[in-house]
Design a protein around this motif. Structure first.
Motif, PDB file in Angstrom:
ATOM      1  N   HIS A   1       0.844  -1.200   0.000  1.00 53.31           N
ATOM      2  CA  HIS A   1       0.000   0.000   0.000  1.00 53.31           C
ATOM      3  C   HIS A   1       0.880   1.250   0.000  1.00 53.31           C
ATOM      4  O   HIS A   1       0.924   1.986   1.002  1.00 53.31           O
ATOM      5  CB  HIS A   1      -0.914   0.022   1.227  1.00 53.31           C
ATOM      6  CG  HIS A   1      -1.754  -1.213   1.381  1.00 53.31           C
ATOM      7  ND1 HIS A   1      -1.306  -2.349   2.043  1.00 53.31           N
ATOM      8  CD2 HIS A   1      -3.019  -1.485   0.968  1.00 53.31           C
ATOM      9  CE1 HIS A   1      -2.269  -3.259   2.017  1.00 53.31           C
ATOM     10  NE2 HIS A   1      -3.317  -2.767   1.378  1.00 53.31           N
TER      11      HIS A   1
ATOM     12  N   TRP B   1      -0.304   4.631   1.529  1.00 52.17           N
ATOM     13  CA  TRP B   1      -0.266   4.929   2.957  1.00 52.17           C
ATOM     14  C   TRP B   1       0.979   5.739   3.307  1.00 52.17           C
ATOM     15  O   TRP B   1       0.932   6.637   4.145  1.00 52.17           O
ATOM     16  CB  TRP B   1      -0.300   3.634   3.768  1.00 52.17           C
ATOM     17  CG  TRP B   1      -1.668   3.040   3.875  1.00 52.17           C
ATOM     18  CD1 TRP B   1      -2.854   3.674   3.634  1.00 52.17           C
ATOM     19  CD2 TRP B   1      -1.999   1.703   4.240  1.00 52.17           C
ATOM     20  NE1 TRP B   1      -3.911   2.811   3.842  1.00 52.17           N
ATOM     21  CE2 TRP B   1      -3.418   1.600   4.211  1.00 52.17           C
ATOM     22  CE3 TRP B   1      -1.260   0.586   4.594  1.00 52.17           C
ATOM     23  CZ2 TRP B   1      -4.090   0.421   4.527  1.00 52.17           C
ATOM     24  CZ3 TRP B   1      -1.922  -0.595   4.910  1.00 52.17           C
ATOM     25  CH2 TRP B   1      -3.322  -0.674   4.864  1.00 52.17           C
TER      26      TRP B   1
ATOM     27  N   THR C   1      -0.762   5.603  15.409  1.00 52.24           N
ATOM     28  CA  THR C   1      -0.899   4.499  14.454  1.00 52.24           C
ATOM     29  C   THR C   1      -0.521   3.171  15.094  1.00 52.24           C
ATOM     30  O   THR C   1      -1.197   2.153  14.890  1.00 52.24           O
ATOM     31  CB  THR C   1      -0.016   4.751  13.216  1.00 52.24           C
ATOM     32  OG1 THR C   1      -0.460   5.935  12.554  1.00 52.24           O
ATOM     33  CG2 THR C   1      -0.090   3.572  12.250  1.00 52.24           C
TER      34      THR C   1
ATOM     35  N   VAL D   1      -3.077   0.168  15.324  1.00 48.56           N
ATOM     36  CA  VAL D   1      -2.805  -1.121  14.677  1.00 48.56           C
ATOM     37  C   VAL D   1      -3.067  -2.273  15.648  1.00 48.56           C
ATOM     38  O   VAL D   1      -3.680  -3.290  15.291  1.00 48.56           O
ATOM     39  CB  VAL D   1      -1.356  -1.161  14.151  1.00 48.56           C
ATOM     40  CG1 VAL D   1      -0.909  -2.592  13.899  1.00 48.56           C
ATOM     41  CG2 VAL D   1      -1.240  -0.347  12.865  1.00 48.56           C
TER      42      VAL D   1
ATOM     43  N   THR E   1      -6.811   4.956  12.583  1.00 46.41           N
ATOM     44  CA  THR E   1      -6.168   3.738  12.066  1.00 46.41           C
ATOM     45  C   THR E   1      -7.144   2.569  11.936  1.00 46.41           C
ATOM     46  O   THR E   1      -7.233   1.955  10.863  1.00 46.41           O
ATOM     47  CB  THR E   1      -4.966   3.356  12.949  1.00 46.41           C
ATOM     48  OG1 THR E   1      -4.042   4.442  12.968  1.00 46.41           O
ATOM     49  CG2 THR E   1      -4.276   2.114  12.415  1.00 46.41           C
TER      50      THR E   1
ATOM     51  N   LEU F   1      -8.314   0.717   8.391  1.00 50.62           N
ATOM     52  CA  LEU F   1      -8.092  -0.722   8.201  1.00 50.62           C
ATOM     53  C   LEU F   1      -9.406  -1.488   8.086  1.00 50.62           C
ATOM     54  O   LEU F   1      -9.510  -2.455   7.309  1.00 50.62           O
ATOM     55  CB  LEU F   1      -7.243  -1.277   9.351  1.00 50.62           C
ATOM     56  CG  LEU F   1      -5.789  -0.798   9.369  1.00 50.62           C
ATOM     57  CD1 LEU F   1      -5.066  -1.300  10.618  1.00 50.62           C
ATOM     58  CD2 LEU F   1      -5.050  -1.270   8.119  1.00 50.62           C
TER      59      LEU F   1
ATOM     60  N   GLN G   1     -10.905  -0.740   4.715  1.00 54.00           N
ATOM     61  CA  GLN G   1     -10.119  -1.505   3.740  1.00 54.00           C
ATOM     62  C   GLN G   1     -10.570  -2.961   3.751  1.00 54.00           C
ATOM     63  O   GLN G   1     -10.712  -3.597   2.698  1.00 54.00           O
ATOM     64  CB  GLN G   1      -8.636  -1.405   4.106  1.00 54.00           C
ATOM     65  CG  GLN G   1      -7.704  -2.351   3.349  1.00 54.00           C
ATOM     66  CD  GLN G   1      -7.309  -1.822   1.994  1.00 54.00           C
ATOM     67  OE1 GLN G   1      -7.499  -0.645   1.704  1.00 54.00           O
ATOM     68  NE2 GLN G   1      -6.748  -2.673   1.169  1.00 54.00           N
TER      69      GLN G   1
ATOM     70  N   THR H   1      -1.684  -6.737   6.563  1.00 48.58           N
ATOM     71  CA  THR H   1      -2.162  -5.391   6.255  1.00 48.58           C
ATOM     72  C   THR H   1      -1.810  -4.417   7.374  1.00 48.58           C
ATOM     73  O   THR H   1      -1.384  -3.282   7.116  1.00 48.58           O
ATOM     74  CB  THR H   1      -3.684  -5.400   6.040  1.00 48.58           C
ATOM     75  OG1 THR H   1      -4.004  -6.329   4.994  1.00 48.58           O
ATOM     76  CG2 THR H   1      -4.190  -4.030   5.654  1.00 48.58           C
ATOM     77  N   SER H   2      -1.978  -4.835   8.621  1.00 49.34           N
ATOM     78  CA  SER H   2      -1.680  -3.961   9.748  1.00 49.34           C
ATOM     79  C   SER H   2      -0.188  -3.659   9.834  1.00 49.34           C
ATOM     80  O   SER H   2       0.211  -2.519  10.117  1.00 49.34           O
ATOM     81  CB  SER H   2      -2.151  -4.610  11.051  1.00 49.34           C
ATOM     82  OG  SER H   2      -3.556  -4.800  11.046  1.00 49.34           O
TER      83      SER H   2
ATOM     84  N   ARG I   1       0.625  -1.184   7.248  1.00 45.12           N
ATOM     85  CA  ARG I   1       0.150   0.144   7.650  1.00 45.12           C
ATOM     86  C   ARG I   1       1.173   0.842   8.550  1.00 45.12           C
ATOM     87  O   ARG I   1       1.496   2.022   8.354  1.00 45.12           O
ATOM     88  CB  ARG I   1      -1.174  -0.003   8.391  1.00 45.12           C
ATOM     89  CG  ARG I   1      -1.716   1.277   9.022  1.00 45.12           C
ATOM     90  CD  ARG I   1      -2.368   2.159   7.998  1.00 45.12           C
ATOM     91  NE  ARG I   1      -2.950   3.371   8.595  1.00 45.12           N
ATOM     92  CZ  ARG I   1      -3.758   4.194   7.960  1.00 45.12           C
ATOM     93  NH1 ARG I   1      -4.111   3.947   6.709  1.00 45.12           N
ATOM     94  NH2 ARG I   1      -4.235   5.275   8.550  1.00 45.12           N
TER      95      ARG I   1
ATOM     96  N   THR J   1       3.450   3.915   7.215  1.00 40.05           N
ATOM     97  CA  THR J   1       3.205   5.162   7.941  1.00 40.05           C
ATOM     98  C   THR J   1       4.511   5.729   8.475  1.00 40.05           C
ATOM     99  O   THR J   1       4.783   6.934   8.345  1.00 40.05           O
ATOM    100  CB  THR J   1       2.217   4.934   9.095  1.00 40.05           C
ATOM    101  OG1 THR J   1       0.948   4.558   8.564  1.00 40.05           O
ATOM    102  CG2 THR J   1       2.057   6.187   9.945  1.00 40.05           C
TER     103      THR J   1
END
Length: 348
Positions: free
Chosen positions: A224, A227, A255, A259, A302, A306, A309, A320-321, A324, A328
């Motif tokens: 991603h 992000w 974040t 997460v 956050t 997510l 998404q 994914t987390s 992120r 970030t």
């Protein structure tokens, strides 16, 4: 020495977790945002079109503008911001239909600069180009066909129009009204727009941030890159370099906490309805605190990102987390370097 002291003060300020600014009717802004974003997303999910959730949510992001404005100013600002969000969503889908990571990075950088200039000229609140950058980056990151372009335009336009109506609905409830403590925004002249101190540095940061962060993220194989691009512009709305570095620090610890919270939520594998409800609670949390303590607000932002998404595209929550958090951090590192390099120099 000045840079070191400024950075130190920023880091210290970033850990003032318990310091909250005045509430200032934040509950009304939170309620409007939850209704404006939640209703369109709920509609597309009820129709079995979770793939349209991003278009609906970004279209309704105009609800995040003019939170403290009187109704006339709010109508103008949210209408203008809505048109901007419709354009950026549609542009993102067009870029996705064409394909190409580098085209997406270039489009995001162009929107970053254009959104900054437009928001500064029109005196929007909040300022900057965070939301349009987020919209074009996210929409461009998923493969789309040309047939999706008119659908994205229609869905985002409907959501934006609904958000404008919600923004005016307080007229029906006198208890929900509050006075605007700020004067009506006045359009800036070209000289005022481009001649103010710090604008040239801002233009460099808004242009270079997404390009550098997106390029590094893409080259490193990030899933991603947008992000990283979003995080490269997120701190730039602060009034000074010290505030901007502090905002970056707030975003990274917020974040990280968000997460962890997201992983806990997704570990229970909630269904569509519970996921949407939790996402809207996160939206409310973000709006309640965004003007009071940015780091605390990001704890809600956050999971919102997510979970939305997750509704649009099912993916592995841990991967994914992690992505992120890493992207970030990358974007914020780029932002901090650019903030320090482009800060206005003292004269005399």
């Amino acid at each position: 020495m000045t840079v070191e002291l400024s950075t130190t003060r920023s880091i210290v300020r970033s850990w003032e977790l318990t310091q909250l600014r005045p509430h200032h009717h934040a509950h009304w802004a939170a309620l409007r945002a939850v209704i404006s974003v939640g209703a369109p997303v709920a509609v597309v999910l009820a129709l079995g079109r979770g793939d349209l959730a991003l278009f609906a949510s970004f279209g309704a992001f105009n609800s995040l503008y003019a939170r403290h404005s009187v109704y006339g100013s709010r109508l103008r600002m949210q209408t203008e911001a809505g048109l901007m969000m419709i354009c950026t969503v549609t542009l993102g889908v067009v870029v996705a239909a064409i394909g190409g990571t580098w085209l997406a990075i270039a489009a995001t950088a162009a929107v970053s600069v254009g959104g900054y200039l437009l928001s500064r000229w029109a005196q929007w609140a909040p300022p900057g180009s965070l939301f349009p950058v987020f919209a074009v980056g996210a929409c461009a990151s998923h493969h789309q066909s040309w047939g999706t372009v008119p659908v994205a335009l229609a869905v985002s336009a409907a959501a934006a129009a609904f958000a404008v109506l919600v923004g005016q609905s307080g007229k029906l409830f006198p208890a929900g009204r509050h006075r605007d403590k700020h004067p009506h925004a006045v359009r800036l002249s070209r000289a005022e727009l481009l001649g103010a101190q710090g604008v040239r540095g801002d233009l460099i940061a808004y242009a270079a941030g997404p390009v550098i962060a997106g390029t590094i993220a893409a080259a490193a194989g990030g899933a991603h890159p947008y992000w990283a691009m979003v995080s490269a512009v997120a701190p730039l709305t602060g009034p000074s370099s010290t505030h901007r570095v502090a905002r970056a620090m707030h975003r990274i610890w917020g974040t990280a906490a968000g997460v962890v919270l997201s992983l806990v939520i997704l570990s229970f594998d909630p269904g569509v309805v519970p996921t949407l409800v939790i996402a809207l609670l996160a939206q409310a949390w973000a709006e309640l605190f965004v003007m009071r303590n940015y780091g605390v607000a990001v704890i809600g932002i956050t999971p919102l990102a997510l979970l939305m998404q997750h509704l649009a595209v099912r993916s592995d929550p841990l991967a994914t987390s992690t992505d992120r958090l890493v992207e970030t951090a990358l974007g914020l590192a780029v932002a901090i370097v650019l903030i320090l390099l482009t800060r206005p120099r003292a004269t005399g």
